[in-house]
Motif scaffolding. Structure first.
Motif, PDB file in Angstrom:
ATOM      1  N   GLY A 118     -26.850  21.951  -5.039  1.00  0.00           N
ATOM      2  CA  GLY A 118     -26.820  23.392  -5.244  1.00  0.00           C
ATOM      3  C   GLY A 118     -27.883  23.823  -6.237  1.00  0.00           C
ATOM      4  O   GLY A 118     -28.489  23.006  -6.930  1.00  0.00           O
ATOM      5  N   GLN A 119     -28.110  25.128  -6.290  1.00  0.00           N
ATOM      6  CA  GLN A 119     -29.067  25.657  -7.249  1.00  0.00           C
ATOM      7  C   GLN A 119     -28.456  25.591  -8.637  1.00  0.00           C
ATOM      8  O   GLN A 119     -27.297  25.941  -8.838  1.00  0.00           O
ATOM      9  N   LYS A 120     -29.235  25.141  -9.598  1.00  0.00           N
ATOM     10  CA  LYS A 120     -28.729  24.974 -10.966  1.00  0.00           C
ATOM     11  C   LYS A 120     -28.855  26.241 -11.786  1.00  0.00           C
ATOM     12  O   LYS A 120     -28.504  26.247 -12.957  1.00  0.00           O
ATOM     13  N   VAL A 121     -29.355  27.304 -11.162  1.00  0.00           N
ATOM     14  CA  VAL A 121     -29.548  28.562 -11.874  1.00  0.00           C
ATOM     15  C   VAL A 121     -28.663  29.635 -11.258  1.00  0.00           C
ATOM     16  O   VAL A 121     -28.143  29.493 -10.158  1.00  0.00           O
ATOM     17  N   PHE A 122     -28.504  30.718 -11.976  1.00  0.00           N
ATOM     18  CA  PHE A 122     -27.778  31.879 -11.491  1.00  0.00           C
ATOM     19  C   PHE A 122     -28.514  32.412 -10.261  1.00  0.00           C
ATOM     20  O   PHE A 122     -29.716  32.569 -10.279  1.00  0.00           O
ATOM     21  N   ASN A 123     -27.792  32.632  -9.157  1.00  0.00           N
ATOM     22  CA  ASN A 123     -28.429  33.233  -7.986  1.00  0.00           C
ATOM     23  C   ASN A 123     -27.655  34.487  -7.591  1.00  0.00           C
ATOM     24  O   ASN A 123     -26.727  34.894  -8.290  1.00  0.00           O
TER      25      ASN A 123
END
Length: 141
Positions: A118-123
């Motif tokens: 998954g993306q490790k940043v806020f999306n």
């Protein structure tokens, strides 16, 4: 440690994001219930009604899990609908439906969702799942 409300949220809502572990646990729960439902003999209209009364909610839960996992990857949860339709309706080269092809496509689709990071940043779907979340606030790219 996974709190019970996190698990029920993952099973019954398509909003937000879930990580790989929660996806696999939810998939295991859906599979266990589906296998138990498969033990019910489909005799008469009551067996058919019971079959659909169990399978339709399982389909909803499965879509919720896939939508949240797709959100974690950064994709729209609506990708779960055509992907599932393609997996379930996979015809064989002879033009008839084949269980082997369907099972193989299921394993590829769910396996990809289970291992894709998954993306490790806020999306746009929210903060990363708690295991990846920062204690100082959302991360930026």
């Amino acid at each position: 440690m996974i709190a019970p409300h996190q698990f029920t949220d993952a099973l019954f809502t398509g909003n937000g994001r879930i990580g790989r572990l929660m996806f696999v646990l939810g998939l295991g729960a859906v599979t266990a219930v589906a296998l138990l439902a498969g033990l019910i003999p489909p005799a008469g209209w009551t067996g058919e009604a019971l079959f659909w009364a169990i399978r339709l909610p399982l389909l909803f839960v499965l879509f919720c899990l896939m939508a949240q996992r797709l959100h974690d990857i950064g994709r729209s949860g609506w990708w779960a609908a055509p992907a599932t339709a393609i997996v379930w309706m996979a015809p064989s080269p002879m033009g008839e439906f084949r269980d082997e092809v369907s099972v193989a496509l299921h394993l590829i689709w769910f396996g990809a969702l289970a291992v894709w990071p998954g993306q490790k940043v806020f999306n746009r779907y929210g903060a990363p799942p708690s295991a990846l979340a920062s204690t100082t606030g959302p991360k930026t790219a």
